[in-house]
Design an enzyme around this catalytic site. Structure first.
Site, PDB file in Angstrom:
ATOM      1  N   SER A 158      63.707  52.602 -19.855  1.00 16.60           N
ATOM      2  CA  SER A 158      62.745  53.416 -20.583  1.00 16.60           C
ATOM      3  C   SER A 158      63.453  54.560 -21.324  1.00 16.60           C
ATOM      4  CB  SER A 158      61.667  53.924 -19.626  1.00 16.60           C
ATOM      5  OG  SER A 158      60.559  54.446 -20.325  1.00 16.60           O
ATOM      6  N   ASP A 254      54.196  45.098 -21.466  1.00 10.00           N
ATOM      7  CA  ASP A 254      54.617  46.468 -21.764  1.00 10.00           C
ATOM      8  C   ASP A 254      54.228  46.840 -23.190  1.00 10.00           C
ATOM      9  OD1 ASP A 254      55.895  48.903 -21.947  1.00 10.00           O
ATOM     10  OD2 ASP A 254      57.916  48.112 -21.578  1.00 10.00           O
ATOM     11  N   HIS A 286      55.675  47.652 -17.831  1.00 13.47           N
ATOM     12  CA  HIS A 286      56.791  48.584 -17.980  1.00 13.47           C
ATOM     13  C   HIS A 286      57.434  48.946 -16.644  1.00 13.47           C
ATOM     14  CE1 HIS A 286      59.090  51.391 -20.350  1.00 13.47           C
ATOM     15  NE2 HIS A 286      58.726  52.403 -19.600  1.00 13.47           N
TER      16      HIS A 286
END
EC number: 3.1.1.1
Length: 314
Positions: A158, A254, A286
């Protein structure tokens, strides 16, 4: 009697709230666990200071199986959390690092960069750069004795994947003798003003992510700031990416899925001379591997990351 309950000035859900007196209350990513011997993987870990002036720290890991004189890849890891939450001692990240180190047989340095809003961007990038450029100067025995500095990898999930991307450019442009073998970007946090893919239909989620970024990096460019949009005006050309290999992983559900795929496609079409691969996990969202570390999909992703680091075809 006057209420002592603090008044909320700003809600940035689901991560944090800012009270009218300026204090920040984080709603996630605040749990911590100590380093040490992991009884499941046999991986050892300890906390170290990288920069005493700022308090920048890291959690370093080494596998159980390493032998005296053996040199293994060095992996700098950057955690996610939208630049707002989490740390190297967050239990889910600690578990994930133990698994990666055990599977990939690497020395790992998980960087505890400072968070926004107390430390606005680009602090996270500067802290991460400090960790990278000083990795030898800190004189850490586990690095000196076991790390192969010619096999250096930057890995993150991320926001941490975003950091890895920017460090690869900065390392190439600097006068430091840093040679990055590869970067692993897990569910990279890239964004943009113009919606693509699932962002078009999921307006609420798009606005939420827009709000996160505008909070950590307020600017007139918004989500087209080069820090978050690698294809915006002012972003460096991907052909100049400073590493030999790249691995990108995306998750089907995601909201960032299409951004990761776009990065892969643009990198393939660029003048970059390295090798890139992409892996998509079906039916997952995610950073699922952080919260479901023992699921089959998470274990497969870690396996593929280990193969990538050790230059073995999956």
């Amino acid at each position: 009697m006057e209420s002592t309950k603090k008044q909320v000035s700003l809600e940035l859900l689901p991560w944090l709230v800012v009270h009218t007196d300026g204090t920040v209350e984080r709603l996630a990513g605040t749990e911590v666990c100590p380093p040490g011997l992991d009884p499941i993987t046999g991986v050892f870990s300890k906390d170290i200071i990288i920069e005493p002036k700022t308090g920048l720290s890291a959690r370093i890991y080494r596998p159980f199986s390493i032998q005296p004189g053996q040199k293994i890849p060095l992996m700098l890891y950057f955690h996610g959390g939208a630049f707002l939450i989490s740390s190297t001692s967050f239990p889910s990240y600690h578990t994930s690092l133990n698994k990666i180190v055990n599977q990939a047989n690497v020395i790992a340095v998980s960087v505890n960069y400072r968070l926004a809003p107390e430390h606005p961007l680009p602090t996270a990038y500067e802290d991460s750069w400090t960790a990278l450029k000083n990795i030898q100067a800190i004189n850490e025995p586990w690095i000196n004795d076991y790390a192969d500095l010619d096999s250096l990898f930057l890995v993150g999930d991320s926001a941490g994947a975003n950091i890895s991307h920017h460090l690869a450019f900065r390392a190439k442009q600097s006068d430091q003798t840093l040679k990055i073998k590869g970067i692993g970007m897990i569910h990279p946090y890239f964004w943009g003003t113009q919606p693509i893919g699932a962002e078009i239909k999921d307006e609420a989620r798009k606005q939420m992510v827009d709000g996160w970024w505008e909070f950590v990096c307020p600017s007139e460019k918004g989500s087209d700031d080069p820090w978050i949009n690698p294809f915006a005006d002012g972003s460096p050309d991907l052909g100049g990416l400073g590493c030999e290999r790249v691995m990108i992983t995306v998750a089907e559900k995601d909201i960032l899925n299409e951004r990761g795929k776009m990065y892969y496609e643009r990198l393939v079409k660029s003048e970059w001379k390295g090798k890139v691969e992409i892996m998509e996990t079906k039916e997952k969202d995610h950073v699922f591997h952080i919260f479901e570390p023992d699921c089959d999909e998470a274990m497969e992703m870690v396996r593929c990351l280990a193969l990538f680091i050790n230059q073995v075809e999956a």
